[in-house]
Design a protein around this motif. Structure first.
Motif, short mmCIF file in Angstrom:
data_model
loop_
_atom_site.label_atom_id
_atom_site.label_comp_id
_atom_site.label_asym_id
_atom_site.label_seq_id
_atom_site.Cartn_x
_atom_site.Cartn_y
_atom_site.Cartn_z
N THR A 140 -4.32 8.34 11.54
CA THR A 140 -5.62 7.59 11.17
C THR A 140 -5.64 7.51 9.60
N ALA A 141 -4.92 8.12 8.89
CA ALA A 141 -5.36 8.00 7.37
C ALA A 141 -3.78 7.61 6.68
N PRO A 142 -3.90 7.02 5.56
CA PRO A 142 -2.60 6.39 5.00
C PRO A 142 -1.88 7.79 4.48
N GLY A 143 -0.63 7.60 4.45
CA GLY A 143 0.26 8.68 3.88
C GLY A 143 0.40 8.52 2.36
N GLN A 144 1.10 9.35 1.87
CA GLN A 144 1.69 9.20 0.47
C GLN A 144 2.39 7.86 0.13
N ARG A 145 3.24 7.28 0.94
CA ARG A 145 4.03 6.15 0.64
C ARG A 145 3.21 5.10 0.77
N GLU A 146 2.20 5.08 1.99
CA GLU A 146 1.03 3.97 1.92
C GLU A 146 0.25 3.89 0.61
N ARG A 147 -0.18 4.80 0.09
CA ARG A 147 -0.92 5.03 -1.14
C ARG A 147 -0.21 4.60 -2.05
N ALA A 202 -7.98 1.60 13.90
CA ALA A 202 -8.35 0.76 12.56
C ALA A 202 -8.97 1.64 11.66
N SER A 203 -8.73 1.58 10.31
CA SER A 203 -9.33 2.23 9.24
C SER A 203 -10.83 2.33 9.26
N GLU A 204 -11.57 3.41 8.95
CA GLU A 204 -13.02 3.42 8.93
C GLU A 204 -13.40 2.61 7.89
N GLY A 205 -12.85 2.37 6.91
CA GLY A 205 -13.35 1.33 5.98
C GLY A 205 -12.31 1.11 4.74
N LEU A 206 -12.79 0.36 3.85
CA LEU A 206 -12.06 -0.04 2.78
C LEU A 206 -11.72 0.97 1.60
N THR A 207 -10.86 0.91 0.96
CA THR A 207 -10.67 1.73 -0.12
C THR A 207 -10.41 0.89 -1.42
N LEU A 208 -10.89 1.38 -2.82
CA LEU A 208 -10.63 0.56 -3.80
C LEU A 208 -9.45 1.40 -4.47
N VAL A 209 -8.54 0.30 -5.17
CA VAL A 209 -7.27 1.10 -5.82
C VAL A 209 -7.27 0.37 -7.17
N GLY A 210 -6.87 1.02 -8.24
CA GLY A 210 -6.72 0.38 -9.58
C GLY A 210 -7.98 -0.19 -10.09
N GLY A 244 -9.71 -2.37 -9.09
CA GLY A 244 -10.52 -3.24 -8.00
C GLY A 244 -9.89 -3.99 -6.95
N THR A 245 -8.64 -3.34 -6.66
CA THR A 245 -7.81 -3.97 -5.26
C THR A 245 -8.63 -3.34 -4.08
N ALA A 246 -8.99 -4.33 -3.11
CA ALA A 246 -9.40 -3.80 -1.98
C ALA A 246 -8.25 -3.53 -0.95
N VAL A 247 -8.38 -2.39 -0.19
CA VAL A 247 -7.17 -1.92 0.78
C VAL A 247 -7.61 -1.50 2.00
N LEU A 248 -7.34 -2.37 3.17
CA LEU A 248 -7.80 -1.81 4.23
C LEU A 248 -6.42 -1.33 4.95
N HIS A 249 -6.05 -0.02 5.17
CA HIS A 249 -5.12 0.19 5.57
C HIS A 249 -4.59 0.00 6.95
N SER A 250 -5.43 -0.29 7.79
CA SER A 250 -4.97 -0.57 9.13
C SER A 250 -5.83 -1.15 9.83
N ARG A 255 -14.26 -7.40 4.45
CA ARG A 255 -14.79 -6.55 5.43
C ARG A 255 -13.99 -6.21 6.67
N PRO A 256 -13.96 -5.20 7.30
CA PRO A 256 -13.30 -4.96 8.58
C PRO A 256 -14.64 -5.24 9.59
N VAL A 257 -14.10 -5.81 10.64
CA VAL A 257 -14.96 -6.17 11.65
C VAL A 257 -14.22 -5.46 13.05
N PRO A 258 -14.92 -4.43 13.40
CA PRO A 258 -14.58 -3.70 14.58
C PRO A 258 -14.50 -4.50 15.62
#
Length: 92
Positions: free
Chosen positions: A1-8, A30-38, A40-46, A77-80
């Protein structure tokens, strides 16, 4: 349910190259929410499952609402969504 080292690491590599949005799939949840990387890149892992023969709560799904505006900004945004497999089988 969480991204691994490779995905990050992959998300970071894409952010380093200026990618605005990264959307992932396949974890069946599905991912719980968004992650911001660098910067401001928005990442929705799953997005999880759209339709797959797995009942909830093992499997969850989401759609991604992505809007790109003329000035170059993006909105994500994710839409469940409900477990469509359970709905089709009459399980609620």
């Amino acid at each position: 349910t969480a991204p691994g080292q490779r995905e990050r690491a992959l998300a970071q590599a894409m952010a380093d190259r200026g990618v605005a949005v990264v959307l992932g799939a396949h974890s069946h949840r599905a991912s719980e929410g968004l992650t911001l990387v660098g910067g401001g890149t928005a990442v929705l892992h799953s997005l999880g499952n759209f339709l797959f023969d797995q009942s909830g709560p093992k499997a969850t799904g989401a759609l991604a609402e992505l809007r790109v505006f003329a000035q170059g900004t993006v909105f994500l945004r994710p839409v469940p969504i409900p477990n469509l497999y359970d709905i089709a089988r009459g399980v609620q």
